[in-house]
Design a protein around this motif. Structure first.
Motif, short mmCIF file in Angstrom:
data_model
loop_
_atom_site.label_atom_id
_atom_site.label_comp_id
_atom_site.label_asym_id
_atom_site.label_seq_id
_atom_site.Cartn_x
_atom_site.Cartn_y
_atom_site.Cartn_z
N ILE A 31 45.45 35.72 37.18
CA ILE A 31 46.48 35.15 38.04
C ILE A 31 47.07 33.93 37.35
O ILE A 31 46.34 33.06 36.88
CB ILE A 31 45.89 34.76 39.41
CG1 ILE A 31 45.35 36.02 40.10
CG2 ILE A 31 46.94 34.08 40.27
CD1 ILE A 31 44.56 35.74 41.35
N TYR A 32 48.40 33.89 37.30
CA TYR A 32 49.11 32.78 36.65
C TYR A 32 50.06 32.13 37.63
O TYR A 32 50.55 32.77 38.56
CB TYR A 32 49.89 33.29 35.43
CG TYR A 32 49.01 33.85 34.36
CD1 TYR A 32 48.44 33.02 33.40
CD2 TYR A 32 48.73 35.20 34.31
CE1 TYR A 32 47.61 33.53 32.41
CE2 TYR A 32 47.90 35.72 33.33
CZ TYR A 32 47.35 34.88 32.39
OH TYR A 32 46.52 35.39 31.42
N ARG A 33 50.33 30.86 37.38
CA ARG A 33 51.28 30.09 38.17
C ARG A 33 52.25 29.40 37.22
O ARG A 33 51.85 28.89 36.17
CB ARG A 33 50.58 29.00 39.00
CG ARG A 33 49.53 29.53 39.95
CD ARG A 33 50.18 30.30 41.08
NE ARG A 33 49.26 30.56 42.16
CZ ARG A 33 48.65 31.72 42.37
NH1 ARG A 33 48.85 32.72 41.54
NH2 ARG A 33 47.86 31.89 43.40
N VAL A 34 53.52 29.40 37.60
CA VAL A 34 54.55 28.68 36.85
C VAL A 34 55.33 27.85 37.85
O VAL A 34 55.78 28.37 38.88
CB VAL A 34 55.51 29.65 36.12
CG1 VAL A 34 56.63 28.89 35.43
CG2 VAL A 34 54.75 30.51 35.13
N PHE A 35 55.47 26.56 37.58
CA PHE A 35 56.23 25.69 38.46
C PHE A 35 57.71 25.75 38.11
O PHE A 35 58.07 25.91 36.95
CB PHE A 35 55.76 24.24 38.34
CG PHE A 35 54.38 24.02 38.88
CD1 PHE A 35 54.12 24.17 40.23
CD2 PHE A 35 53.35 23.66 38.04
CE1 PHE A 35 52.85 23.96 40.73
CE2 PHE A 35 52.08 23.44 38.54
CZ PHE A 35 51.82 23.60 39.89
#
Length: 84
Positions: A31-35
């Protein structure tokens, strides 16, 4: 995901604070997050990203993104003032 969609489904986006949003995605079982932020209601500016390993978004990652946001707007204002 961003290349293939004109609009992102809301289920992949979370409002964090101060105009900062988080794009959630899964790739290769991770799981990845990008702001990101919106600029002038139509431009999406992507900031730092990270692999999410805990339930809560790490505060240091949020703070890093908010600093990048400040730098972005400072540079944009400086650039705009340069060409007035």
């Amino acid at each position: 995901m961003l290349e293939n969609n004109d609009r992102m489904p809301v289920k992949f986006i979370k409002y964090i604070r101060d105009g900062l949003y988080e794009l959630r995605m899964e790739y290769g079982g991770n799981i990845y997050r990008v702001f990101f932020i919106f600029d002038n209601h139509c431009i999406v500016v992507l900031f730092n990203g990270f692999q999410k390993k805990a339930q809560k978004t790490p505060k240091n990652e949020i703070n890093k993104a908010l600093k990048i946001k400040e730098i972005y707007y400072a540079n944009k204002q400086s650039h705009d003032n340069q060409y007035k």
